[in-house]
Design a protein around this motif. Structure first.
Motif, PDB file in Angstrom:
ATOM      1  N   VAL A  37       0.903  -1.212   0.465  1.00  0.00           N
ATOM      2  CA  VAL A  37      -0.826  -0.107  -0.319  1.00  0.00           C
ATOM      3  C   VAL A  37       0.749   1.330   0.256  1.00  0.00           C
ATOM      4  N   PHE A  38       2.203   1.811   1.090  1.00  0.00           N
ATOM      5  CA  PHE A  38       2.549   2.908   1.462  1.00  0.00           C
ATOM      6  C   PHE A  38       3.025   2.733   0.036  1.00  0.00           C
ATOM      7  N   PRO A  39       3.798   2.158  -0.846  1.00  0.00           N
ATOM      8  CA  PRO A  39       5.146   2.477  -1.356  1.00  0.00           C
ATOM      9  C   PRO A  39       4.564   3.036  -3.061  1.00  0.00           C
ATOM     10  N   GLN A  40       3.063   2.699  -2.585  1.00  0.00           N
ATOM     11  CA  GLN A  40       1.987   2.680  -3.966  1.00  0.00           C
ATOM     12  C   GLN A  40       1.356   4.273  -4.211  1.00  0.00           C
ATOM     13  N   ALA A  41       0.833   4.746  -2.738  1.00  0.00           N
ATOM     14  CA  ALA A  41       0.418   5.689  -2.205  1.00  0.00           C
ATOM     15  C   ALA A  41       1.000   6.607  -1.995  1.00  0.00           C
ATOM     16  N   ILE A  42       2.822   6.483  -2.087  1.00  0.00           N
ATOM     17  CA  ILE A  42       3.475   7.806  -1.271  1.00  0.00           C
ATOM     18  C   ILE A  42       3.267   8.235  -2.667  1.00  0.00           C
ATOM     19  N   ARG A  43       2.950   7.802  -4.051  1.00  0.00           N
ATOM     20  CA  ARG A  43       3.816   8.640  -5.260  1.00  0.00           C
ATOM     21  C   ARG A  43       2.636   9.883  -5.587  1.00  0.00           C
ATOM     22  N   THR A  44       1.343   9.165  -5.021  1.00  0.00           N
ATOM     23  CA  THR A  44      -0.351   9.926  -5.133  1.00  0.00           C
ATOM     24  C   THR A  44      -0.141  10.981  -3.911  1.00  0.00           C
ATOM     25  N   ILE A  45       1.372  10.657  -2.799  1.00  0.00           N
ATOM     26  CA  ILE A  45       0.687  11.674  -1.315  1.00  0.00           C
ATOM     27  C   ILE A  45       1.503  12.677  -1.849  1.00  0.00           C
ATOM     28  N   LEU A  46       2.941  12.525  -2.243  1.00  0.00           N
ATOM     29  CA  LEU A  46       4.008  13.809  -2.130  1.00  0.00           C
ATOM     30  C   LEU A  46       3.681  14.478  -2.962  1.00  0.00           C
ATOM     31  N   PRO A  47       3.133  14.949  -3.830  1.00  0.00           N
ATOM     32  CA  PRO A  47       2.728  16.597  -4.385  1.00  0.00           C
ATOM     33  C   PRO A  47       2.025  17.097  -3.016  1.00  0.00           C
ATOM     34  N   PRO A  48       0.799  16.694  -2.617  1.00  0.00           N
ATOM     35  CA  PRO A  48       0.381  17.932  -1.673  1.00  0.00           C
ATOM     36  C   PRO A  48       0.700  17.862  -0.354  1.00  0.00           C
ATOM     37  N   LEU A  49       1.484  16.996   0.110  1.00  0.00           N
ATOM     38  CA  LEU A  49       2.055  17.084   1.010  1.00  0.00           C
ATOM     39  C   LEU A  49       3.587  17.643   1.580  1.00  0.00           C
ATOM     40  N   GLY A  50       3.940  17.904   0.499  1.00  0.00           N
ATOM     41  CA  GLY A  50       5.193  18.820   0.051  1.00  0.00           C
ATOM     42  C   GLY A  50       4.961  20.162   0.106  1.00  0.00           C
ATOM     43  N   THR A  66      10.507  29.045  -0.028  1.00  0.00           N
ATOM     44  CA  THR A  66      10.116  28.861  -0.725  1.00  0.00           C
ATOM     45  C   THR A  66       9.919  28.163  -2.021  1.00  0.00           C
ATOM     46  N   VAL A  67      10.465  28.804  -2.463  1.00  0.00           N
ATOM     47  CA  VAL A  67      10.660  28.421  -4.012  1.00  0.00           C
ATOM     48  C   VAL A  67      11.499  27.541  -4.221  1.00  0.00           C
ATOM     49  N   GLY A  68      12.349  27.822  -3.084  1.00  0.00           N
ATOM     50  CA  GLY A  68      13.927  26.566  -3.725  1.00  0.00           C
ATOM     51  C   GLY A  68      13.335  25.455  -2.931  1.00  0.00           C
ATOM     52  N   LEU A  69      12.588  25.457  -2.061  1.00  0.00           N
ATOM     53  CA  LEU A  69      11.658  23.926  -1.491  1.00  0.00           C
ATOM     54  C   LEU A  69      10.705  23.599  -2.748  1.00  0.00           C
ATOM     55  N   SER A  70      10.428  24.869  -3.339  1.00  0.00           N
ATOM     56  CA  SER A  70       9.298  23.890  -4.479  1.00  0.00           C
ATOM     57  C   SER A  70      10.054  23.094  -5.579  1.00  0.00           C
ATOM     58  N   LEU A  71      11.054  24.379  -6.235  1.00  0.00           N
ATOM     59  CA  LEU A  71      11.416  23.457  -7.124  1.00  0.00           C
ATOM     60  C   LEU A  71      11.847  21.867  -7.067  1.00  0.00           C
ATOM     61  N   ALA A  72      12.989  21.628  -6.044  1.00  0.00           N
ATOM     62  CA  ALA A  72      13.169  20.654  -5.267  1.00  0.00           C
ATOM     63  C   ALA A  72      12.101  19.493  -4.999  1.00  0.00           C
ATOM     64  N   LEU A  73      11.405  19.844  -4.607  1.00  0.00           N
ATOM     65  CA  LEU A  73       9.993  18.790  -4.327  1.00  0.00           C
ATOM     66  C   LEU A  73       9.851  18.304  -6.018  1.00  0.00           C
ATOM     67  N   ARG A  74       9.052  19.381  -6.711  1.00  0.00           N
ATOM     68  CA  ARG A  74       9.090  19.576  -8.344  1.00  0.00           C
ATOM     69  C   ARG A  74      10.050  18.412  -8.808  1.00  0.00           C
ATOM     70  N   ALA A  75      10.871  18.454  -8.543  1.00  0.00           N
ATOM     71  CA  ALA A  75      11.731  17.861  -9.524  1.00  0.00           C
ATOM     72  C   ALA A  75      12.022  16.557  -8.237  1.00  0.00           C
ATOM     73  N   LEU A  76      11.933  16.167  -7.420  1.00  0.00           N
ATOM     74  CA  LEU A  76      11.875  14.858  -6.477  1.00  0.00           C
ATOM     75  C   LEU A  76      10.497  13.754  -7.372  1.00  0.00           C
ATOM     76  N   GLU A  77       9.761  14.916  -7.110  1.00  0.00           N
ATOM     77  CA  GLU A  77       8.472  14.286  -8.283  1.00  0.00           C
ATOM     78  C   GLU A  77       8.129  13.885  -9.051  1.00  0.00           C
ATOM     79  N   GLN A  78       8.997  14.617 -10.414  1.00  0.00           N
ATOM     80  CA  GLN A  78       8.807  14.289 -11.954  1.00  0.00           C
ATOM     81  C   GLN A  78      10.213  12.965 -11.473  1.00  0.00           C
ATOM     82  N   ARG A  79      11.322  12.957 -10.644  1.00  0.00           N
ATOM     83  CA  ARG A  79      11.950  11.551 -10.663  1.00  0.00           C
ATOM     84  C   ARG A  79      10.899  10.762 -10.128  1.00  0.00           C
TER      85      ARG A  79
END
Length: 270
Positions: free
Chosen positions: A187-200, A250-263
């Motif tokens: 469950v969690f390994p699949q859910a994390i892909r959905t969770i990560l963007p709003p959590l970020g 905030t902008v630096g964190l947003s860019l880092a989280l977006r890069a992680l999400e794309q990866r």
């Protein structure tokens, strides 16, 4: 009609280029002006407290939010109702009001309850009496952010867990996996892909809301800027620097989280 390509060329991030130009211009202004350099050096002393408050509060809020989400998805009606009550009540209270309540009402109530429960140990001289001033304003602020954000984060976890296909959970049951194993391995390994963007997004929002701890006198970026501006009457320069630092974070964190999400998305597609 001509066939359209299934892939579209990504747009050039002009907004980011403009933001980088403004950030570079601000950095040059700070470096070339003794006044701005002094203000920046003073306000930057609060960056450590801001990062500490955000990191600790977010980690605690995520752990508490996950627990509330699991309660909301449990088979027990009582646990589900308790989780829903917690989420609806906490989400209905503004963070600033919750901060004041925890600091000036919750902390004294906690101290009184602790002293009442440990009265026999205090009488035996094993422990001392806990005083309200022993609970620092820093930790009162952290607990307020933890409780406030845990309600929102629990909904993020709940939605992410529910997004996992039921068939995969049933297949894991058929393989003999226990509840904890199913959650950890399926469950969690699949859910994390959905969770990560709003959590970020919640993490970035907490960086901004951490500025509210300044109302308790916690020496974060906002509080140091407020004290400096009040003493020097350099309000424009001081709050411009405060805004600049928060934007960088905030902008630096947003860019880092977006890069992680794309990866993570590319890894899933592969």
């Amino acid at each position: 009609m001509a066939a359209t390509s299934s892939t579209t060329k990504p747009e050039f991030p002009w907004w980011l280029a403009a933001a980088l130009v403004l950030a570079l211009a601000a950095a040059l202004a700070i470096a070339s002006s003794d006044l701005y350099a002094q203000v920046f050096a003073t306000v930057a002393k609060g960056i450590g407290i801001t990062i500490f408050v955000t990191a600790v509060a977010f980690a605690l809020a995520s752990a508490l939010g996950l627990g509330i989400a699991l309660m909301a998805l449990s088979g027990s009606q009582w646990l589900r109702q308790i989780a829903r009550f917690y989420v609806e009540i906490i989400r209905g209270v503004p963070i600033l009001v919750l901060l004041f309540w925890i600091a000036f009402a919750g902390a004294p109530a906690f101290v009184a309850a602790w002293n009442a429960l440990t009265a026999p140990l205090q009488s035996a001289g094993l422990i001392g009496e806990l005083l309200v001033r022993d609970v620092s304003l820093l930790w009162r602020a952290i607990m307020a952010l933890t409780i406030g954000y845990s309600a929102f984060i629990s909904e993020v976890f709940r939605a992410g867990i529910q997004s996992v296909e039921r068939g995969q959970i049933e297949a894991a049951k058929a393989l003999g996996l226990g509840r904890v194993q199913r959650f950890r391995l399926i469950v969690f390994p699949q859910a994390i892909r959905t969770i990560l963007p709003p959590l970020g997004n919640d993490f970035v929002a907490m960086v901004k809301d951490s500025s509210l701890v300044s109302v308790l006198g916690v020496a974060d970026i906002t509080q140091i800027g407020k004290v400096y501006a009040a003493g020097s009457f350099r309000f424009f320069e001081t709050y411009s620097i405060v805004a600049y630092i928060y934007l960088i974070l905030t902008v630096g964190l947003s860019l880092a989280l977006r890069a992680l999400e794309q990866r993570l998305r590319r890894q899933h597609q592969e």
